[in-house]
Write an enzyme that holds these catalytic residues in place. Structure first.
Site, mmCIF file in Angstrom:
data_model
loop_
_atom_site.group_PDB
_atom_site.id
_atom_site.type_symbol
_atom_site.label_atom_id
_atom_site.label_comp_id
_atom_site.label_asym_id
_atom_site.label_seq_id
_atom_site.Cartn_x
_atom_site.Cartn_y
_atom_site.Cartn_z
ATOM 1 N N LYS A 49 0.810 -1.197 0.000
ATOM 2 C CA LYS A 49 0.000 0.000 0.000
ATOM 3 C C LYS A 49 0.854 1.262 0.000
ATOM 4 O O LYS A 49 0.408 2.341 -0.361
ATOM 5 C CB LYS A 49 -0.876 0.047 1.276
ATOM 6 C CG LYS A 49 -1.811 -1.070 1.494
ATOM 7 C CD LYS A 49 -2.551 -0.799 2.844
ATOM 8 C CE LYS A 49 -3.232 -2.027 3.365
ATOM 9 N NZ LYS A 49 -3.766 -1.786 4.738
ATOM 10 N N GLU A 105 7.959 2.680 -5.868
ATOM 11 C CA GLU A 105 8.022 2.078 -4.536
ATOM 12 C C GLU A 105 8.257 3.166 -3.489
ATOM 13 O O GLU A 105 8.953 4.151 -3.749
ATOM 14 C CB GLU A 105 9.154 1.024 -4.544
ATOM 15 C CG GLU A 105 9.487 0.371 -3.237
ATOM 16 C CD GLU A 105 8.383 -0.486 -2.629
ATOM 17 O OE1 GLU A 105 7.269 0.036 -2.475
ATOM 18 O OE2 GLU A 105 8.655 -1.654 -2.285
ATOM 19 N N ILE A 107 9.715 2.829 -0.282
ATOM 20 C CA ILE A 107 10.964 2.816 0.475
ATOM 21 C C ILE A 107 11.713 1.504 0.236
ATOM 22 O O ILE A 107 11.083 0.460 0.087
ATOM 23 C CB ILE A 107 10.676 3.036 1.984
ATOM 24 C CG1 ILE A 107 11.961 3.262 2.788
ATOM 25 C CG2 ILE A 107 9.859 1.931 2.586
ATOM 26 C CD1 ILE A 107 11.721 3.857 4.177
ATOM 27 N N VAL A 108 13.025 1.588 0.152
ATOM 28 C CA VAL A 108 13.843 0.379 0.074
ATOM 29 C C VAL A 108 14.692 0.298 1.330
ATOM 30 O O VAL A 108 15.428 1.229 1.662
ATOM 31 C CB VAL A 108 14.745 0.362 -1.177
ATOM 32 C CG1 VAL A 108 15.609 -0.889 -1.185
ATOM 33 C CG2 VAL A 108 13.890 0.401 -2.426
ATOM 34 N N ASP A 109 14.545 -0.824 2.009
ATOM 35 C CA ASP A 109 15.198 -1.047 3.288
ATOM 36 C C ASP A 109 16.262 -2.139 3.084
ATOM 37 O O ASP A 109 17.356 -1.852 2.609
ATOM 38 C CB ASP A 109 14.086 -1.434 4.277
ATOM 39 C CG ASP A 109 14.536 -1.557 5.713
ATOM 40 O OD1 ASP A 109 15.317 -0.714 6.166
ATOM 41 O OD2 ASP A 109 14.089 -2.502 6.397
ATOM 42 N N GLY A 111 16.107 -4.389 0.765
ATOM 43 C CA GLY A 111 16.157 -4.609 -0.675
ATOM 44 C C GLY A 111 15.463 -5.889 -1.112
ATOM 45 O O GLY A 111 15.270 -6.106 -2.312
ATOM 46 N N LYS A 137 17.152 3.535 2.486
ATOM 47 C CA LYS A 137 17.981 3.460 3.698
ATOM 48 C C LYS A 137 19.202 2.598 3.360
ATOM 49 O O LYS A 137 19.205 1.391 3.612
ATOM 50 C CB LYS A 137 17.187 2.789 4.828
ATOM 51 C CG LYS A 137 15.991 3.586 5.309
ATOM 52 C CD LYS A 137 15.472 3.036 6.629
ATOM 53 C CE LYS A 137 14.170 2.324 6.445
ATOM 54 N NZ LYS A 137 13.562 1.853 7.716
ATOM 55 N N ASP A 165 3.850 3.430 6.781
ATOM 56 C CA ASP A 165 3.076 3.134 7.988
ATOM 57 C C ASP A 165 3.932 2.482 9.065
ATOM 58 O O ASP A 165 5.016 1.965 8.797
ATOM 59 C CB ASP A 165 1.937 2.169 7.654
ATOM 60 C CG ASP A 165 2.478 0.759 7.371
ATOM 61 O OD1 ASP A 165 3.325 0.613 6.464
ATOM 62 O OD2 ASP A 165 2.094 -0.187 8.080
HETATM 63 P P1 IMP Z 1 12.731 -4.346 2.236
HETATM 64 O O1 IMP Z 1 12.209 -5.554 1.572
HETATM 65 O O2 IMP Z 1 13.436 -4.643 3.528
HETATM 66 O O3 IMP Z 1 13.539 -3.431 1.348
HETATM 67 O O4 IMP Z 1 11.509 -3.538 2.745
HETATM 68 C C1 IMP Z 1 10.678 -2.942 1.928
HETATM 69 C C2 IMP Z 1 9.323 -2.742 2.557
HETATM 70 O O5 IMP Z 1 9.339 -2.667 4.006
HETATM 71 C C3 IMP Z 1 8.850 -1.400 2.088
HETATM 72 O O6 IMP Z 1 8.186 -1.503 0.860
HETATM 73 C C4 IMP Z 1 7.954 -0.972 3.230
HETATM 74 O O7 IMP Z 1 6.677 -1.513 3.019
HETATM 75 C C5 IMP Z 1 8.558 -1.582 4.448
HETATM 76 N N1 IMP Z 1 9.437 -0.619 5.156
HETATM 77 C C6 IMP Z 1 10.778 -0.653 5.263
HETATM 78 N N2 IMP Z 1 11.243 0.379 5.996
HETATM 79 C C7 IMP Z 1 10.160 1.099 6.358
HETATM 80 C C8 IMP Z 1 9.978 2.305 7.137
HETATM 81 O O8 IMP Z 1 10.918 2.946 7.660
HETATM 82 N N3 IMP Z 1 8.700 2.711 7.306
HETATM 83 C C9 IMP Z 1 7.635 2.062 6.763
HETATM 84 N N4 IMP Z 1 7.759 0.958 6.020
HETATM 85 C C10 IMP Z 1 9.005 0.468 5.815
HETATM 86 MG MG MG Z 2 6.566 -0.746 -0.024
#
Ligand code: IMP
Ligand code: MG
Length: 185
Positions: A49, A105, A107-109, A111, A137, A165
């Protein structure tokens, strides 16, 4: 309690103001409009979302014709910690084969989510595949992922607002703020 008052209790500080975000979204839309000036059949695919507000603002600033579609992904999370396993909950309505695809997208955390999505989409033979991400990040990355258009780099904090969120709360705050650590740790 009103949303704003509830948010103020949970928020450490505002990282990106409404104005800063709007300015950057305009820049990204300008860049994307230039790059896709000659592309027929551009489709923006928003990842639900979290991207719904970013996509709405970005798409309305584009000067090139485009379609809008969505997917929903879910990572298996432990609290705010991604386990790396991702699954698709909802696919695009239309096919992406032979079309110019721009993934949007929030945010990428680590990945992992984007990595899964790009691998899935590449197998469908789009005419081109690029990625627009509002917030990254970099310190948190576990897999390197392609990002073609990036809004902002931020430190390792849990962010909320402008689509982002925490436990499905704070999504519609107009700015992006870092939560207090005691709220999410
Ligand atoms: P990844 O797979 O770890 O890169 O995470 C990606 C998903 O985690 C994003 O699309 C978000 O939905 C969620 N996410 C990661 N960091 C945050 C944040 O700081 N706030 C909110 N959602 C986050
Ligand atoms: Mg997302």
């Amino acid at each position: 309690m009103a949303q704003e008052a509830r948010a103020r209790e949970a928020i450490e500080r505002v990282l990106l103001s409404e104005e800063e975000i709007a300015r950057r979204v305009r820049e990204l839309a300008g860049q994307i409009s230039d790059d896709y000036a000659d592309a027929d059949d551009l489709v923006l695919v928003g990842v639900l979302k979290g991207s719904f507000i970013f996509l709405a603002d970005l798409a309305r600033r584009l000067t090139v014709p485009h379609h809008v579609d969505f997917i929903a992904l879910s990572s298996y999370n432990r609290g705010t910690v991604s386990t790396g396993a991702v699954r698709m909950i909802m696919d695009t309505r239309s096919s992406i084969s032979n079309r110019h695809v721009l993934v949007v997208e929030d945010i990428v955390d680590t990945g992992h989510t984007l990595d899964y999505l790009l691998r899935t989409f590449r197998a469908r033979n789009p005419a081109s595949l690029r990625v627009c991400v509002l917030v990254s990040k970099p310190e948190r990355r576990q897999v390197e992922v392609q990002i073609d258009y990036l809004g902002f780099e931020v430190p390792d904090m849990w962010l909320v607002g402008y689509g982002l969120d925490y436990a499905d709360r704070f999504r519609t705050l107009p700015y992006i703020a870092a939560l207090k650590e005691e709220v999410y740790r």
